[in-house]
Design a protein around this motif. Structure first.
Motif, PDB file in Angstrom:
ATOM      1  N   GLN A  32       0.839  -1.201   0.000  1.00 18.23           N
ATOM      2  CA  GLN A  32       0.000   0.000   0.000  1.00 18.23           C
ATOM      3  C   GLN A  32       0.877   1.255   0.000  1.00 18.23           C
ATOM      4  O   GLN A  32       1.832   1.365   0.754  1.00 18.23           O
ATOM      5  CB  GLN A  32      -0.883  -0.002   1.257  1.00 18.23           C
ATOM      6  N   THR A  33       0.549   2.199  -0.849  1.00 14.99           N
ATOM      7  CA  THR A  33       1.346   3.419  -0.944  1.00 14.99           C
ATOM      8  C   THR A  33       0.654   4.553  -0.195  1.00 14.99           C
ATOM      9  O   THR A  33      -0.543   4.773  -0.351  1.00 14.99           O
ATOM     10  CB  THR A  33       1.505   3.845  -2.421  1.00 14.99           C
ATOM     11  N   LYS A  34       1.471   5.232   0.574  1.00 19.07           N
ATOM     12  CA  LYS A  34       0.933   6.345   1.340  1.00 19.07           C
ATOM     13  C   LYS A  34       1.373   7.633   0.651  1.00 19.07           C
ATOM     14  O   LYS A  34       2.515   7.734   0.218  1.00 19.07           O
ATOM     15  CB  LYS A  34       1.572   6.311   2.741  1.00 19.07           C
ATOM     16  N   PHE A  35       0.498   8.566   0.541  1.00 18.88           N
ATOM     17  CA  PHE A  35       0.951   9.864   0.028  1.00 18.88           C
ATOM     18  C   PHE A  35       0.174  10.990   0.686  1.00 18.88           C
ATOM     19  O   PHE A  35      -0.908  10.782   1.221  1.00 18.88           O
ATOM     20  CB  PHE A  35       0.860   9.906  -1.502  1.00 18.88           C
ATOM     21  N   GLU A  36       0.802  12.172   0.624  1.00 22.77           N
ATOM     22  CA  GLU A  36       0.212  13.284   1.376  1.00 22.77           C
ATOM     23  C   GLU A  36      -0.521  14.266   0.493  1.00 22.77           C
ATOM     24  O   GLU A  36      -0.146  14.498  -0.658  1.00 22.77           O
ATOM     25  CB  GLU A  36       1.309  14.053   2.115  1.00 22.77           C
ATOM     26  N   PHE A  37      -1.531  14.844   1.088  1.00 23.78           N
ATOM     27  CA  PHE A  37      -2.301  15.900   0.420  1.00 23.78           C
ATOM     28  C   PHE A  37      -2.457  17.049   1.420  1.00 23.78           C
ATOM     29  O   PHE A  37      -2.945  16.858   2.514  1.00 23.78           O
ATOM     30  CB  PHE A  37      -3.670  15.329  -0.007  1.00 23.78           C
ATOM     31  N   TRP A  38      -1.960  18.225   1.033  1.00 23.73           N
ATOM     32  CA  TRP A  38      -2.110  19.387   1.906  1.00 23.73           C
ATOM     33  C   TRP A  38      -3.200  20.285   1.363  1.00 23.73           C
ATOM     34  O   TRP A  38      -3.279  20.510   0.157  1.00 23.73           O
ATOM     35  CB  TRP A  38      -0.796  20.195   1.960  1.00 23.73           C
ATOM     36  N   TYR A  39      -3.983  20.804   2.283  1.00 23.96           N
ATOM     37  CA  TYR A  39      -5.051  21.693   1.831  1.00 23.96           C
ATOM     38  C   TYR A  39      -5.194  22.874   2.778  1.00 23.96           C
ATOM     39  O   TYR A  39      -4.663  22.868   3.893  1.00 23.96           O
ATOM     40  CB  TYR A  39      -6.371  20.929   1.697  1.00 23.96           C
ATOM     41  N   GLY A  40      -5.883  23.894   2.313  1.00 28.01           N
ATOM     42  CA  GLY A  40      -5.904  25.163   3.047  1.00 28.01           C
ATOM     43  C   GLY A  40      -7.246  25.497   3.662  1.00 28.01           C
ATOM     44  O   GLY A  40      -7.509  26.648   3.973  1.00 28.01           O
ATOM     45  N   LEU A  41      -8.094  24.500   3.842  1.00 29.59           N
ATOM     46  CA  LEU A  41      -9.396  24.788   4.434  1.00 29.59           C
ATOM     47  C   LEU A  41      -9.360  24.436   5.905  1.00 29.59           C
ATOM     48  O   LEU A  41      -8.609  23.555   6.327  1.00 29.59           O
ATOM     49  CB  LEU A  41     -10.473  23.962   3.727  1.00 29.59           C
ATOM     50  N   SER A  42     -10.188  25.158   6.661  1.00 36.37           N
ATOM     51  CA  SER A  42     -10.216  24.827   8.084  1.00 36.37           C
ATOM     52  C   SER A  42     -11.658  24.781   8.554  1.00 36.37           C
ATOM     53  O   SER A  42     -12.574  25.043   7.786  1.00 36.37           O
ATOM     54  CB  SER A  42      -9.405  25.858   8.875  1.00 36.37           C
ATOM     55  N   GLY A  43     -11.834  24.464   9.793  1.00 40.66           N
ATOM     56  CA  GLY A  43     -13.173  24.423  10.361  1.00 40.66           C
ATOM     57  C   GLY A  43     -14.040  23.372   9.677  1.00 40.66           C
ATOM     58  O   GLY A  43     -13.589  22.263   9.386  1.00 40.66           O
ATOM     59  N   ASP A  44     -15.280  23.760   9.423  1.00 44.38           N
ATOM     60  CA  ASP A  44     -16.252  22.840   8.851  1.00 44.38           C
ATOM     61  C   ASP A  44     -15.777  22.296   7.507  1.00 44.38           C
ATOM     62  O   ASP A  44     -15.876  21.095   7.235  1.00 44.38           O
ATOM     63  CB  ASP A  44     -17.576  23.595   8.694  1.00 44.38           C
ATOM     64  N   LEU A  45     -15.212  23.182   6.681  1.00 39.71           N
ATOM     65  CA  LEU A  45     -14.787  22.737   5.354  1.00 39.71           C
ATOM     66  C   LEU A  45     -13.668  21.713   5.440  1.00 39.71           C
ATOM     67  O   LEU A  45     -13.591  20.781   4.644  1.00 39.71           O
ATOM     68  CB  LEU A  45     -14.362  23.942   4.507  1.00 39.71           C
ATOM     69  N   SER A  46     -12.830  21.888   6.451  1.00 37.15           N
ATOM     70  CA  SER A  46     -11.746  20.929   6.647  1.00 37.15           C
ATOM     71  C   SER A  46     -12.312  19.550   6.979  1.00 37.15           C
ATOM     72  O   SER A  46     -11.838  18.531   6.473  1.00 37.15           O
ATOM     73  CB  SER A  46     -10.828  21.410   7.765  1.00 37.15           C
ATOM     74  N   GLU A  47     -13.351  19.540   7.791  1.00 41.45           N
ATOM     75  CA  GLU A  47     -14.002  18.270   8.124  1.00 41.45           C
ATOM     76  C   GLU A  47     -14.507  17.588   6.859  1.00 41.45           C
ATOM     77  O   GLU A  47     -14.386  16.368   6.692  1.00 41.45           O
ATOM     78  CB  GLU A  47     -15.184  18.510   9.071  1.00 41.45           C
ATOM     79  N   ARG A  48     -15.057  18.381   5.970  1.00 42.29           N
ATOM     80  CA  ARG A  48     -15.593  17.807   4.732  1.00 42.29           C
ATOM     81  C   ARG A  48     -14.477  17.191   3.883  1.00 42.29           C
ATOM     82  O   ARG A  48     -14.642  16.142   3.289  1.00 42.29           O
ATOM     83  CB  ARG A  48     -16.331  18.876   3.926  1.00 42.29           C
ATOM     84  N   VAL A  49     -13.330  17.873   3.861  1.00 38.10           N
ATOM     85  CA  VAL A  49     -12.207  17.317   3.106  1.00 38.10           C
ATOM     86  C   VAL A  49     -11.799  15.978   3.712  1.00 38.10           C
ATOM     87  O   VAL A  49     -11.564  14.999   3.000  1.00 38.10           O
ATOM     88  CB  VAL A  49     -11.013  18.288   3.093  1.00 38.10           C
ATOM     89  N   GLN A  50     -11.753  15.947   5.022  1.00 36.58           N
ATOM     90  CA  GLN A  50     -11.366  14.702   5.682  1.00 36.58           C
ATOM     91  C   GLN A  50     -12.357  13.567   5.343  1.00 36.58           C
ATOM     92  O   GLN A  50     -11.938  12.432   5.126  1.00 36.58           O
ATOM     93  CB  GLN A  50     -11.282  14.901   7.210  1.00 36.58           C
TER      94      GLN A  50
END
Ligand SMILES: Nc1ncnc2c1ncn2[C@@H]1O[C@H](COP(=O)(O)OP(=O)(O)OP(=O)(O)O)[C@@H](O)[C@H]1O
Ligand SMILES: Nc1ncnc2c1ncn2[C@@H]1O[C@H](COP(=O)(O)OP(=O)(O)OP(=O)(O)O)[C@@H](O)[C@H]1O
Ligand SMILES: O=P(O)(O)OC[C@H](O)CO
Ligand SMILES: [Mg+2]
Ligand SMILES: [Mg+2]
Lengths: 421, 305, 370, 294, 370
Positions: free
Chosen positions: A1-19
């Motif tokens: 299994q390959t792990k890779f990172e994704f960085w994003y600039g949203l926080s709060g509620d929107l961050s939850e949605r990304v997660q």
């Protein structure tokens, strides 16, 4: 299994949605694991991505906002999304992307460099109870109407008719310029070359800022910001302020956070009477794949992109946030479903309408200025300067142009000889 | 004191009490606000008396700013820096003070100059090294042609790399590199009478033996002082961790989290939570200073001579 | 064979010479005191023996071995420092035993030895105290015990009493004397205190500005100073000294115009500038009628209890005399002095060395003849 | 002070000092050299390359009116915080120096601010000075808008200065107290015998005698005003409003790491470093001439 | 009217009493020296006069005015401190003139006055130097000039010479004496150095543990000590003292079993424990044939140059004698001493006070009768 990172600039509620989204992807397959890291906001994401890239610790995928697009394009640090998908055997219908959105993230030859992801535009939000109270039916469509209702609200005892946050240069300044077909810089806002020059002090924004200042002095526009202890959005959802302008992305959040008894709606950004409305600018961010990672990681990234592009996923994303569907097909499908017809999603279609109101002009197709984040920060300062320090508007904007030009020249020199892709 | 008039004594106490207020009021407000509920803290004017919600607020702050792992990080960094500094500083000061070698003063000045320039002042330069701390050596090897040579012989290309971003090493090492400790130790070692060195020589002890048998035991209080100062200053670091950790979730320190606690980041002006958070974040160094007062004051003072 | 022998020993720091060539032999078991004014090089000389200071020239031998290149620990010397240099963090036991510990002696053996030494200087009740918890005299004794425990060939003392108060100094003097008597180890003791030097030494080495001025028994040095420097330096109040010439008429004419009749000395020292001196206690106060009386005027007197010092002027020079007569003297009063010619010392003004008339030796001890 | 007793050993000192030297070289000299290089080039933010521009970066900042404003602001900030903090600390130290009963308790509390992280103090003071919150808020209720650091640059600056000064009290206090206590008591007594009253003695005797400490603290405070200010400003105002609280360090951070102009920031950094070195140098010159008690 | 008068003066710090009630009158123009061991309260007493220390009980008057409640500046005293306490940042001129400046004297007048005083102590060439640029003696003089310039009613000196080296001390002693002679101002001088005290004082105040043991002229104190403490404290080497009882047979039997024939004293001090004492310089070395000879064994001798001290044991007590005879004495040799009964002092063991036989006064000055 390959792990890779994704960085994003949203926080709060929107961050939850990304997660949620990331979780969904991880559950949907077992070859890859995406690790999604919030960097709090767009500015940080760009800065941290750069820092990490210099240290050879960059994530595979990063989310870069509109203002950073040119920085990325010239960085030589990315892998074009089109190539990524092709290399990994995914067939994407690139023409299906809304043309305004596609052109923002593509080279002049039309090659898409990054994947449009969370795209938006600015709208204006009204408290419908307040509108009712002052007897206005529907929503104001021009600034004249806005001024009238706001004055009436003030009369009616509302302490804060319009919430204004200077850090919202995007909606108050950039989008204003776009829908009034005003250039921010020459050469088609920079699309024509790195030698573009700022022209803000020569256009309609001078009058607009003068108007804002006047309203501010009369107490009709009220300063709301993080520095002051309450943001404009918070003041609006709490019912303290009756009108605010913000991204359509907040449509979902407002729906969730609006205090009890606060009723609201949105509308396309107003224009001044006697002007022709042009389409508004694409906002939000796109996903960039960075160089220097392994093939495996790229495979993962491609799989992730492919996952996002699935119509169901695109629709979910648009539903739970306020972001617009980025493909024609997606939009049509949602419209056909009747998604926009009832609460709580009603009103979001206005964003698409605004984005596609006219075919993009030189001034509304996007902004291609180097280190634009800094220029935007200068605009924030400029607006504060006018509001708080009574700096004459024209003088302030001329200074802004000068400062902007400095930044542009510096950028031009830094990338001497580079061509816009 | 000569003038002992009661009036003068009264003035003295009054002034000192005033000073006490100036110093304590901010602490008091933090505690008061940190123990109130949202309603209480939003009241204007505020009631300047603690309420009963301290634990709730601390809990909220703890969760919101993810203080658990951050505390651990802060502790690792503070202890790491403190230990590192003490070890390196005592060794190098020993060399500078007790050995007569040619480059002694050069070494001293090399180290000493860094004392004048706190990390914040040279933040850009220091950041430049964060990507690869071994770059200097790579460059040296390259320019000396050693890289090429080795590559020619063994077909292994030397490429030194040591990334500091998002690592404890990165958080700790650059802070260890400052000269404060060396300087403090030097000041202390200079006060060791020559005769003690000579007595140990007469007793047949080697330099290393002297260091461990005599010097270290004698500098115990200095070590405490230095440890306090170092602990406080490294716990309180802000700018450097901010730059070196893009991965806040795993490597962030508590002090960096303060900003995340300020209201308007999250909507409601819940200053009570903010203050409760600030309180726990400022508590560890405060306790240490309060307890170690006696030693650390001495350490501070010797700094200037 | 000498216990310690210096041969042409020199010391130079960077640019300045500090010891200009010392040749002295110290016999086994002797107690030698190096005396001299501050900065004359006493400590330097001592530290060269110890190996704490490099020897710039010449050789120092201990028990016949040249030690110039040996480390301090290899020379078999023990040293008692001015401020004791005790290890403040170690107990008395550890302080005394440290050298043995470094040498790797097993604990049991070491403890026994430390105890024995500590007993010999009555320190056994304090073995577990830290130096900070001891009185000055006790610390002094720890320093000595620390030196003794190594059973050195040579004891070195660098002004070990200078931090003690007057009473304690006297007491410690007695202790050092006893210690030396019972151990019989060669000892070198540095001081700038005359009384200490006189009362302790078997032999004195008087130094001045890096040069040995005189080596000899204390009484010899006092009564028979080899140079003007020694004459002036030793004795308190200092020797009365005047500069001038002897004339053929048997008179000594001094710089200020006065003259003194010294018929016995005059013929031997004609036509060279000399200083003549006499110790204050050998100046007698006499009645005006005394035939050799020198008349003087009292400047002031200092009451010392048992006696008093008279400071008087005669022919422009100051004369100091020790007076034990009971009658009071006030400033400005006339007073008369006399002395024996045999008590007078003569020094060459050019070389500063003592001049003795051929065949004449100064009597080696004074008698008060009042 | 020169020592007399040294060890001689060709290898050992290098082993002892080696680690420290390596750290200093790696984290100080090398980076500084590199920053110097950046300052003379235009560095691409993504590290793709750079071009040599000679003094352009320096000229650019020196030609920038805003930069000079920042320098002036930093100077003003430094002087105010230093002055305020030292004045309060000296005032307290003078009274504590009288050593009346119970003074020890006051004394130990005065040291506390030293332990507080600047950002933590920043957060606390931000609440204390928040225009709508309970403490200053009541004043604002009476005279609306009289205090608003969010929009009024002067207010914001005052707020930070007060906070910074407060942070420095502990450190300054310790040094002042130590210096005062180091003055031989007999000098004060001689002053009293000469007829001087306490205040007069303060100005004629104590102050001149602790002049070296005053000067030392002046420098340390000035330097700290460049360093600690970052945490404060970042948590309190982020340089705003309208850049009215932007000082040199903050501008370096902002231009470099937010504005992605590493070269400009490096040039500013070099300037700041030179400034601090100059300050320290001045102090050393002074310390050489420091007054000695006899 | 006394210049300074103490009446029942007491001092207590927190819990411990330091001065237990002092009653002394100091006459105008007198030079009084307070002498006593370290910690006996000398400085405290002086500082109470100056106003630097509160008076816990009793009163101090200066020129007839009770000064208990006055600030130092109001008492008209000037003080010379142990370490001079010069203002290190002021020039000599400023140091001397500071009191005048504080008093508001115009600059011209002040400068004239400073110059005059500076001249009188030969400081005029150094007026623009800082104290750090002066030698010890010069600093000392600045301190004195600073005191003089205020034309005080009283001069106070707190061990002003204790930081000076031996030679300079002697010189400064002379200066202080001259100063006092020429100004005639009442002076109080504190020291623990006997020689200093003896040579300077018009009158001595000997203190011990917060109590005044004796007030009197130096010779009186030396020859007629009022208490056992004074007898032991004054004089170096210290007085020979033995404890015991007088018996009716005219003998004194001391604690160690020995006996001494003192027929003149015995009858007056029967049946109480006493200490008897005699000064070492009044113990004569006599031939074995002398009829009063006490036989003793030499312990050791200390060479002092002009004389030597003999430490000997007789009947279990140590006797110290000053010997000026030329013949050498070795440890263990027998020696014989004698003394005059008139030179013997007797002290009550209970009160420590001197006991004089009725109608008998001790002769007030010694004569060496060897
Ligand atoms: N490390 C050194 N470097 C240069 N000169 C030195 C050094 N050590 C001593 N001296 C000089 O050597 C001379 C003799 O010094 P030394 O310490 O032997 O004197 P001393 O006779 O012991 O004096 P004191 O009685 O003051 O201890 C002095 O003039 C001193 O200044
Ligand atoms: N501030 C104080 N608090 C408590 N006790 C004190 C204080 N000052 C002095 N003493 C005590 O008072 C006693 C007398 O002190 P004082 O200074 O007068 O002695 P001194 O005779 O001058 O001694 P020295 O010759 O050592 O100067 C001493 O036992 C001392 O410990
Ligand atoms: O809030 P968003 O995500 O719609 O983005 C707004 C702007 O485009 C940011 O630059
Ligand atoms: Mg010496
Ligand atoms: Mg005293």
């Amino acid at each position: 299994q390959t792990k890779f990172e994704f960085w994003y600039g949203l926080s709060g509620d929107l961050s939850e949605r990304v997660q949620d989204m990331c979780r969904g992807f991880n559950e949907s397959q077992s070859d890859y694991e995406i690790v999604c890291v919030s960097q709090e906001n767009y500015d940080n994401t760009l800065q941290n991505t750069i820092a990490a890239y210099r240290a050879n610790k960059q994530p595979t995928v990063t989310q870069i906002f509109d203002a950073g697009t040119l920085d990325l394009m010239l960085s030589g640090a990315y892998m074009p999304v089109r190539q990524l998908m092709e290399d990994n055997g995914y067939d994407i219908d690139w023409d299906n992307y809304l043309s305004g959105i596609a052109s923002y993230f593509s080279t002049s030859k039309g090659e898409m460099l990054s994947l449009p992801f969370n795209n938006s535009t600015a709208v204006i939000y009204y408290n419908t109870d307040a509108l009712e109270k002052v007897g206005f039916e529907g929503t104001p469509q021009t600034w004249e109407e806005v001024e009238t209702v706001a004055r009436a609200m003030k009369e009616a005892g509302y302490e804060c008719p319009i919430a204004f946050d200077p850090s919202g240069a995007w909606q108050w300044f950039e989008q204003f310029s776009a829908i009034h077909n005003q250039p921010i810089a020459t050469k088609g806002n920079g699309y024509g070359g790195l030698d573009a020059e700022m022209v803000v002090s020569q256009g309609k924004f001078v009058d607009q800022l003068t108007w804002i200042k006047k309203m501010y002095d009369e107490g009709i526009i009220v300063h709301k910001s993080k520095d002051a202890g309450e943001t404009a959005n918070d003041a609006f959802v709490n019912g303290k302020c009756q009108i605010t302008s913000s991204s359509i992305a907040d449509h979902g959040t407002f729906g969730k956070q609006a205090a009890e008894g606060v009723h609201w709606t949105d509308a396309m950004l107003p224009i001044w009477e006697g002007t022709e409305r042009t389409n508004s600018l694409v906002g939000g961010a796109s996903l960039w794949t960075l160089k220097g990672k392994s093939d495996e990681e790229y495979k993962g990234a491609a799989a992730f992109f492919n996952y996002l592009a699935q119509p169901e996923q695109a629709q979910t994303w648009s539903t739970i946030t306020g972001y617009v569907p980025v493909t024609m097909a997606g939009f049509e499908a949602m419209k056909a479903n009747g998604f926009y017809d009832g609460a709580p999603y009603k009103g979001r279609e206005l964003a698409i309408e605004s984005l596609t109101f006219t075919p993009p002009t030189e001034n509304s197709r996007g902004i291609r200025l180097g280190n634009y984040a800094s220029i935007r920060a200068e605009m924030v300062k400029t607006m504060q300067d006018v509001l708080f320090n009574d700096r004459p508007v024209l003088e302030a904007l001329q200074a802004f142009d000068a400062k902007g030009n400095e930044i542009l020249r510096r950028f031009e020199q830094t990338y001497k000889g580079a061509q816009l892709p | 004191m000569i003038e002992r008039s009661p009036i003068f004594n009264f003035v003295t106490y009054a002034a000192m009490t005033l000073g006490l207020l100036v110093v304590l009021v901010p602490f008091w407000i933090v505690i008061v606000a940190g123990s109130q509920s949202l309603q209480e803290v939003s009241r204007v004017p505020i009631v300047l008396w603690p309420s009963s919600h301290l634990w709730d607020n601390i809990g909220t702050a703890w969760a919101r700013a993810d203080l658990g792992p951050k505390m651990l990080n802060s502790l690792i960094v503070a202890v790491g820096v403190t230990t590192g500094k003490i070890v390196l500083a005592s060794l190098s000061a020993f060399a500078i003070v007790f050995f007569n070698f040619k480059a002694r003063m050069v070494c001293f000045w090399l180290i000493f100059i860094t004392l004048m320039l706190p990390l914040e002042v040279r933040i850009v330069p220091t950041y430049a090294i964060a990507a690869n701390a071994l770059l200097p050596f790579q460059v040296i090897l390259d320019t000396l042609g050693i890289t090429g040579l080795v590559e020619a012989i063994s077909s292994v290309r030397i490429s030194l790399e040591w990334n500091l971003l998002n690592s404890y090493t990165g958080l700790i090492l650059p802070l260890v590199a400052t000269a404060t400790g060396t300087f403090l130790y030097r000041q202390f070692f200079m006060t060791i009478p020559d005769e003690l060195v000579e007595a140990s020589k007469m007793d047949g002890a080697s330099p290393v033996r002297f260091f461990f048998d005599v010097l270290l035991p004698l500098s115990r209080t200095n070590m405490l002082a230095l440890a306090t100062i170092m602990f406080v200053s490294s716990w309180n670091q802000y700018l450097w961790p901010l730059l070196i950790t893009t991965d806040r979730a795993n490597y962030g320190t508590v002090v960096m989290q303060l900003k995340a606690l300020i209201p308007a980041q999250n909507g409601t002006p819940d200053w009570n939570v903010t203050m409760a958070g600030a309180l726990i974040i400022m508590l560890p160094p405060l306790l240490i200073v309060a307890f170690m007062q006696r030693w650390f004051v001495r350490g501070l003072i010797t700094k200037d001579k | 064979m000498a216990a310690i022998s210096f041969s042409g020993v020199k010391k130079r720091y960077q640019k300045n010479d500090v010891i200009h060539g010392v040749d002295v032999e110290i016999e086994p078991g002797e107690f030698v005191v190096i005396l001299g004014p501050s900065g004359c090089g006493k400590s330097t000389l001592l530290r060269m023996i110890a190996g704490l200071e490099e020897i710039s020239g010449g050789t120092i031998s201990i028990d016949g071995t040249v030690v110039n290149e040996l480390e301090p620990r290899e020379r078999g010397c023990a040293m008692v420092f001015q401020n004791y240099a005790l290890y403040p963090h170690m107990s008395v036991r550890q302080n005394i035993g440290y050298a043995l510990k470094v040498a790797g002696m097993p604990k049991a053996e070491r403890d026994a030895k430390v105890l024995k030494v500590a007993k010999s200087v009555s320190l056994d009740p304090y073995l577990d105290r830290k130096p900070g918890e001891l009185s000055g005299g006790q610390r002094q004794r720890v320093a000595m015990a620390r030196a003794m425990v190594r059973e050195p060939k040579v004891f070195l003392f660098d002004e070990p009493f200078s931090n003690l108060d007057a009473k304690l100094r006297v007491a410690m003097r007695a202790e050092v004397r006893n210690l030396h008597r019972s151990l019989g180890v060669t000892s070198v003791f540095v001081t700038h205190d005359q009384t200490e030097a006189m009362t302790l030494a078997d032999r004195l080495i008087v130094m001045n500005a890096g040069i040995v001025e005189q080596v000899g028994k204390p009484s010899e040095v006092y009564h028979h100073p080899a140079s003007l420097f020694v004459a002036d330096f030793i004795g308190s109040p200092a020797m009365n000294l005047v500069r001038g010439f002897f004339a053929e008429d048997g008179y000594f004419r001094h710089g200020n115009g006065g003259m003194i009749r010294l018929p016995g000395l005059a013929p031997h020292h004609l036509s060279q500038e000399v200083s003549v001196g006499i110790r204050p206690e050998l100046v007698r106060r006499v009645d005006a009628s005394d035939k050799n009386a020198i008349q003087a005027t009292v400047d002031y007197t200092e009451e010392l209890g048992a006696s008093r010092l008279i400071y008087a002027r005669a022919d422009g020079s100051t004369i100091i005399a020790v007076d034990t007569r009971g009658d009071a003297l006030g400033t400005g009063m006339p007073v008369h002095f006399a002395f024996d010619e045999a008590d007078v010392h003569v020094f060459s003004h050019d070389t500063g060395r003592r001049l003795d008339a051929p065949g004449r030796t100064h009597r080696s001890s004074a008698t008060v003849s009042a | 002070m020169e020592r007399r007793a040294y060890y001689r050993n060709p290898v050992l000192p290098w082993l002892l000092i080696g680690p420290q030297l390596i750290l200093v070289l790696v984290f100080f000299y090398w980076p500084t050299t590199q920053a110097l290089y950046w300052a003379f080039t235009l560095e691409q933010p993504w590290g793709g390359g750079n071009s040599w521009v000679w003094l352009d970066n320096f000229l650019a900042i020196f030609r920038d009116g805003e930069y000079w404003l920042t320098v002036a602001r930093s100077a003003f900030y430094a002087l105010c915080t230093t002055g305020l903090s030292m004045a309060v600390a000296l005032f307290l130290a003078c009274f504590v120096d009288r050593a009346l009963k119970g003074t020890k308790i006051f004394q130990s509390v005065y040291v506390w601010p030293y332990a507080i992280a600047a950002p933590a103090a920043g957060v606390a003071f931000r609440f204390i000075f928040a225009p709508q919150s309970g403490i200053v808020g009541s004043i604002n209720q009476i005279w609306p808008g009289i205090w608003d650091p969010a929009t009024n640059g002067v207010h914001a600056l005052i707020m930070i200065i007060i906070c910074h000064a407060w942070l420095g009290i502990g450190y300054n206090f310790i040094f002042f107290l130590a210096a005062l206590q180091m003055i031989p008591r007999s000098i004060t007594e001689a002053g009293a015998m000469d007829g001087a009253r306490p205040v007069r003695r303060m100005f004629d005797l104590q102050l001149p005698l602790i002049a070296p400490t005053v000067f030392f603290l002046l420098i340390m405070n000035l330097i700290s005003s460049f360093t600690d200010s970052f945490g404060l400003i970042d948590t309190m105002t982020e340089g705003g409003p309208v850049g009215s609280t932007e000082v040199m360090v903050y501008k370096i951070y902002f231009d470099g790491f937010k504005g992605l102009d590493y070269s400009g920031a490096a040039a500013q950094s070099i300037v700041l470093m030179l400034l601090v070195i100059a300050l320290t140098f001045v102090q050393f010159k002074w310390v050489e001439k420091r007054v000695h008690y006899n």
